[in-house]
Enzyme design. Structure first.
Site, PDB file in Angstrom:
ATOM      1  CG  ASP A   1      -2.127   0.913   1.010  1.00  0.00           C
ATOM      2  OD1 ASP A   1      -2.962   1.011   1.917  1.00  0.00           O
ATOM      3  OD2 ASP A   1      -2.209   1.559  -0.053  1.00  0.00           O
TER       4      ASP A   1
ATOM      5  CG  PHE B   1      -5.915   3.816   4.819  1.00  0.00           C
ATOM      6  CD1 PHE B   1      -5.683   2.876   5.813  1.00  0.00           C
ATOM      7  CD2 PHE B   1      -7.204   4.293   4.655  1.00  0.00           C
ATOM      8  CE1 PHE B   1      -6.719   2.403   6.616  1.00  0.00           C
ATOM      9  CE2 PHE B   1      -8.253   3.843   5.454  1.00  0.00           C
ATOM     10  CZ  PHE B   1      -8.004   2.893   6.429  1.00  0.00           C
TER      11      PHE B   1
ATOM     12  CG  ASP C   1      -5.127   6.439  -1.795  1.00  0.00           C
ATOM     13  OD1 ASP C   1      -4.102   6.145  -1.131  1.00  0.00           O
ATOM     14  OD2 ASP C   1      -6.218   5.869  -1.624  1.00  0.00           O
TER      15      ASP C   1
ATOM     16  CD  GLN D   1     -10.154   7.117  -2.091  1.00  0.00           C
ATOM     17  OE1 GLN D   1     -11.176   7.054  -1.401  1.00  0.00           O
ATOM     18  NE2 GLN D   1      -9.068   6.417  -1.779  1.00  0.00           N
TER      19      GLN D   1
ATOM     20  N   GLY E   1     -11.534   4.033  -0.154  1.00  0.00           N
ATOM     21  CA  GLY E   1     -12.527   4.857   0.525  1.00  0.00           C
ATOM     22  C   GLY E   1     -13.688   4.101   1.117  1.00  0.00           C
TER      23      GLY E   1
ATOM     24  CG  ASP F   1      -5.867  -5.230   2.369  1.00  0.00           C
ATOM     25  OD1 ASP F   1      -6.434  -4.429   1.605  1.00  0.00           O
ATOM     26  OD2 ASP F   1      -5.529  -4.938   3.543  1.00  0.00           O
TER      27      ASP F   1
ATOM     28  CB  CYS G   1      -5.852 -25.320   9.847  1.00  0.00           C
ATOM     29  SG  CYS G   1      -6.338 -25.015  11.550  1.00  0.00           S
TER      30      CYS G   1
HETATM   31  C1  LIG Z   1      -9.711  -1.390   6.909  1.00  0.00           C
HETATM   32  N1  LIG Z   1     -10.392  -0.553   5.949  1.00  0.00           N
HETATM   33  C2  LIG Z   1      -9.702   0.046   4.969  1.00  0.00           C
HETATM   34  N2  LIG Z   1      -8.385  -0.151   4.736  1.00  0.00           N
HETATM   35  C3  LIG Z   1      -8.075   0.665   3.711  1.00  0.00           C
HETATM   36  C4  LIG Z   1      -6.833   0.886   3.106  1.00  0.00           C
HETATM   37  C5  LIG Z   1      -5.629   0.112   3.579  1.00  0.00           C
HETATM   38  C6  LIG Z   1      -5.697  -1.317   3.062  1.00  0.00           C
HETATM   39  N3  LIG Z   1      -4.823  -2.200   3.843  1.00  0.00           N
HETATM   40  C7  LIG Z   1      -3.429  -1.973   3.569  1.00  0.00           C
HETATM   41  C8  LIG Z   1      -2.508  -2.380   4.674  1.00  0.00           C
HETATM   42  C9  LIG Z   1      -1.269  -2.789   4.323  1.00  0.00           C
HETATM   43  C10 LIG Z   1      -0.377  -3.199   5.302  1.00  0.00           C
HETATM   44  C11 LIG Z   1      -0.716  -3.132   6.634  1.00  0.00           C
HETATM   45  C12 LIG Z   1      -1.996  -2.710   6.994  1.00  0.00           C
HETATM   46  C13 LIG Z   1      -2.902  -2.333   6.006  1.00  0.00           C
HETATM   47  C14 LIG Z   1      -6.770   1.849   2.064  1.00  0.00           C
HETATM   48  N4  LIG Z   1      -5.561   2.119   1.471  1.00  0.00           N
HETATM   49  C15 LIG Z   1      -5.484   3.090   0.537  1.00  0.00           C
HETATM   50  N5  LIG Z   1      -4.316   3.382  -0.029  1.00  0.00           N
HETATM   51  N6  LIG Z   1      -6.588   3.797   0.126  1.00  0.00           N
HETATM   52  C16 LIG Z   1      -7.820   3.553   0.636  1.00  0.00           C
HETATM   53  O1  LIG Z   1      -8.798   4.223   0.236  1.00  0.00           O
HETATM   54  C17 LIG Z   1      -7.945   2.536   1.661  1.00  0.00           C
HETATM   55  C18 LIG Z   1      -9.191   2.273   2.262  1.00  0.00           C
HETATM   56  C19 LIG Z   1      -9.241   1.336   3.300  1.00  0.00           C
HETATM   57  N7  LIG Z   1     -10.248   0.925   4.100  1.00  0.00           N
HETATM   58 ZN   LIG Z   2      -8.670 -24.889  11.545  1.00  0.00          ZN
END
Ligand SMILES: CNc1nc2c(CCNCc3ccccc3)c3nc(N)[nH]c(=O)c3cc2[nH]1
Ligand SMILES: [Zn+2]
Length: 373
Positions: free
Chosen positions: A93, A97, A147, A190, A217, A267, A307
Site C-alpha cells: 500500500d 491511508f 492517495d 475514491q 474509501g 486484504d 489446519c
Molecule cells: C480497513 N479498511 C480500509 N483499509 C483501507 C486501506 C488500507 C488497506 N490495507 C493496507 C494495509 C497494508 C499493510 C498493513 C496494513 C494495512 C486503504 N488504502 C489506501 N491506499 N486507500 C484507501 O482508500 C484505503 C481504504 C481502506 N479501508
Molecule cells: Zn482450523
C-alpha cells in the site's frame, strides 16, 4: 514464471469473476485474499506457514517500513522479498491511508503530507513521488498509487475535493512510477458513497491507465449495507480486463458479498488481528476461545477444518493457552483464520468455475450461526 504482469479472466458467474494474475514471481488465483504483513511479517506466522494456508500474495506497507527499518535499508539488504523470506508476489500500500489512521498528521498540502512517526515522533514526508520511490526500493510487485482516503463522516463537497486531489496524485504516481516491466501500478478509486463522484474518479483513472484498479474509501465505518451499495455499481465503471482490488475488506460475509459484486482481490488485518485476540472464524460462525464454555471441550475449533490447529489441538487446550497468554495461542488461531479465509476463496473460485456461485453462497450463509458458537 511470467516475464511481465498480466490478468486473465477465466470465468464469470453473474458478476462474480474467476481469474489469474501472472507476475514474474508467480501467479495469483482470483478471487484472492491477501494476508497483511505490516512490518515485514504476517504477525505470529512464519512465511512458509502463510504459504501453506494457500496465500499466493501478501501485503507490505510503505508507511510502516519507511519509518522502520527504512526503505533504503531494506533495499541495501536485497529488497523486501529477501528480507522477509517471501519469494511470491508482494503488494504494497502507498502509505497515505496509514498516515491518516496512525500518525499525528502534521499537514496535508497539494504536494503531499508531512507527519510525525507513531514510532519515535520523528518528522516524515510522503508524496506520490516519494511513495513510488519507497515502493521501488522495497521491490514490491504491485504498487499502489499515493492517495487520500477521507475519514467519515465527510460531506460530499469534502469527498469531491479529496477525490480530485487523489486523482491528481494518481497522475503524479503514474509519472513517477515510470516504465517497470514485470511490476504493476494500481490506481485507487475514491468518491465516498456518491455514484457521480465514483464515476468521475473511475473515468479519471482509466484515462491515466493502470494495470489494475482498487476501490478505495470503503471499510471506513460506513457499514456493510452502504459498502455493498457502492459495490453494486462501482466495479462496473472499471475495465473488465483488469483486476479489481477492494481495500481493507473484511469479515467473511463482506468478502463473499464483494466477490458476488465483481471484486477480484481483498486484504484485511482481521484474520490475523482477531487470531491474536482469541477469535476464530469458522464455517459455522465465530468462536471466542476465551469463553469459559470451551475449557473442557475436547473438540477442535472446527471438525471440518484441516489446519494444524484443528487437526492437533482441542478447544480446551486453546482456551488454556489463551488464558495463560502463551504465544502458541496467537500462532494457532492466526494460522486457523488465514487457512479458513483461503478455504473460503478456494470455494468461491471453484464455484464460479462451475457456475454454481449462487448455490455456494446460499450454503455459506445457511451454515453460519449468527452469534458465537
Ligand atoms: C480497513 N479498511 C480500509 N483499509 C483501507 C486501506 C488500507 C488497506 N490495507 C493496507 C494495509 C497494508 C499493510 C498493513 C496494513 C494495512 C486503504 N488504502 C489506501 N491506499 N486507500 C484507501 O482508500 C484505503 C481504504 C481502506 N479501508
Ligand atoms: Zn482450523
Amino acid at each position: 514464471m511470467a516475464e511481465k504482469f498480466s490478468f486473465q479472466l477465466m470465468a464469470t458467474d453473474g458478476k462474480a469473476r474467476r481469474g489469474v494474475i501472472r507476475t514474474p514471481r508467480g501467479e495469483i488465483r482470483t478471487p484472492a485474499f491477501m494476508p497483511v504483513g505490516t512490518a515485514a511479517t504476517v504477525k505470529a506466522m512464519m512465511p512458509e506457514s502463510v504459504a501453506a494456508t494457500g496465500a499466493d500474495i501478501l501485503l507490505g506497507n510503505t508507511y510502516h517500513l519507511m519509518l522502520r527499518p527504512t526503505a533504503e535499508r531494506v533495499d541495501r539488504l536485497g529488497g523486501l522479498h529477501k528480507f522477509m523470506n517471501w519469494s511470491k508476489p508482494i503488494l504494497t500500500d502507498s502509505g497515505g491511508f496509514q498516515v491518516m489512521s496512525l500518525s499525528d498528521l502534521r499537514k496535508l498540502t497539494e504536494e503531499g503530507v508531512t507527519f510525525k512517526s507513531h514510532v519515535d515522533g520523528s518528522r516524515h514526508f510522503l508524496s506520490p513521488e516519494r511513495s513510488m520511490e519507497i515502493q521501488r526500493l522495497l521491490g514490491s510487485d504491485i504498487v499502489m498509487c499515493f492517495d487520500e482516503c477521507p475519514a467519515l463522516p465527510a460531506d460530499e463537497k469534502r469527498v469531491a475535493q479529496s477525490m480530485r486531489l487523489s486523482m491528481r496524485w494518481a497522475q503524479r504516481s503514474r509519472d513517477a512510477f515510470g516504465d517497470r516491466p514485470g511490476h504493476a501500478l494500481f490506481g485507487i478509486m475514491q468518491g465516498g458513497v456518491t455514484p457521480e463522484l465514483r464515476e468521475e474518479s473511475a473515468k479519471a483513472l482509466v484515462e491515466i491507465g493502470f494495470d489494475g484498479y482498487a476501490v478505495g474509501g470503503l471499510a471506513v465505518g460506513e457499514g456493510q449495507e452502504a459498502m455493498f451499495g457502492v459495490l453494486d455499481y462501482a466495479p462496473d465503471f472499471l475495465p473488465q480486463d483488469k483486476p479489481r482490488y477492494l481495500m481493507g475488506v473484511g469479515k467473511p460475509d463482506d468478502i463473499v458479498g464483494a466477490v458476488k459484486r465483481g471484486i477480484d482481490m481483498m486484504d484485511c488485518v482481521l484474520p490475523s488481528r482477531s487470531g491474536r485476540t482469541g477469535q476464530a472464524w469458522t464455517r459455522h460462525g465465530m468462536v471466542n476461545i476465551k469463553n469459559a464454555r470451551h475449557q473442557d471441550d475436547p473438540r477442535p475449533l472446527d471438525e471440518d477444518c484441516t489446519c494444524p490447529a484443528c487437526r492437533n489441538y482441542s478447544r480446551a487446550y486453546l482456551h488454556h493457552v489463551f488464558r495463560a497468554k502463551e504465544m502458541i495461542c496467537g500462532m494457532l488461531l492466526t494460522w486457523h483464520n488465514l487457512h479458513y479465509y483461503q478455504e473460503l476463496m478456494q470455494g468461491m473460485r471453484d464455484a464460479i468455475e462451475a457456475g454454481r456461485f449462487a448455490a455456494w453462497e446460499a450454503e455459506f450463509h445457511a451454515q453460519r450461526a449468527q452469534g458465537d458458537i
